[in-house]
Design an enzyme around this catalytic site. Structure first.
Site, PDB file in Angstrom:
ATOM      1  CD  GLU A   1      -8.412   1.833   2.217  1.00  0.00           C
ATOM      2  OE1 GLU A   1      -7.785   2.883   2.372  1.00  0.00           O
ATOM      3  OE2 GLU A   1      -7.866   0.714   2.280  1.00  0.00           O
TER       4      GLU A   1
ATOM      5  CB  CYS B   1      -0.971   0.002   1.171  1.00  0.00           C
ATOM      6  SG  CYS B   1      -2.245  -1.254   1.000  1.00  0.00           S
TER       7      CYS B   1
ATOM      8  CG  HIS C   1     -12.669   9.066 -11.412  1.00  0.00           C
ATOM      9  ND1 HIS C   1     -13.917   8.892 -10.871  1.00  0.00           N
ATOM     10  CD2 HIS C   1     -12.420   7.970 -12.166  1.00  0.00           C
ATOM     11  CE1 HIS C   1     -14.417   7.746 -11.301  1.00  0.00           C
ATOM     12  NE2 HIS C   1     -13.519   7.161 -12.085  1.00  0.00           N
TER      13      HIS C   1
END
Length: 127
Positions: A112, A23, A67
């Site tokens: 998530e 991550c 986005h």
């Protein structure tokens, strides 16, 4: 005490600073955020808050993030864009509007993935 909740989804990329593992690399999520407001009194229509109004407030915040690469957007340009920090961000941003209507943010949960989430609940002493 009454509670109302609304959810909104968005997609964004990030990387976790000071993290050792996959991550720390750039990656993305299809996030879902749920905001729960609480209050003692209903309005004349028998509502704590109109769901449309709550979703509109969440959408305004989501549009800043959708986005996008979160690490480039304040406050995440300096604050790690973890699910925990995202939950607190949504809470802090919605709290003023909620208070103006005599409500409090009870909790904000950010997913998530379908199976992993973080929740932030403000302390009553913070309010």
């Amino acid at each position: 005490m009454f509670e109302v909740s609304a959810e909104y989804s968005f997609a964004a990329g990030h990387s976790l600073r000071a993290y050792k593992g996959k991550c720390e690399n750039v990656h993305g999520h299809n996030y879902k955020v749920r905001v729960t407001l609480a209050g003692e009194k209903l309005n004349a229509a028998g509502l704590l808050m109109d769901f449309v109004e709550l979703r509109t407030e969440i959408k305004a915040l989501v549009e800043r993030l959708d986005h996008r690469f979160l690490n480039d957007i304040p406050p995440f340009d300096r604050l790690n864009p973890s699910a925990e920090n995202l939950a607190k961000y949504f809470c802090d941003e919605i709290e003023t509007q909620a208070r103006n209507q005599g409500l409090q943010v009870h909790a904000v949960t950010v997913w998530e993935t379908d199976t992993t989430s973080a929740t932030y609940r403000p302390n009553s002493s913070d309010e």
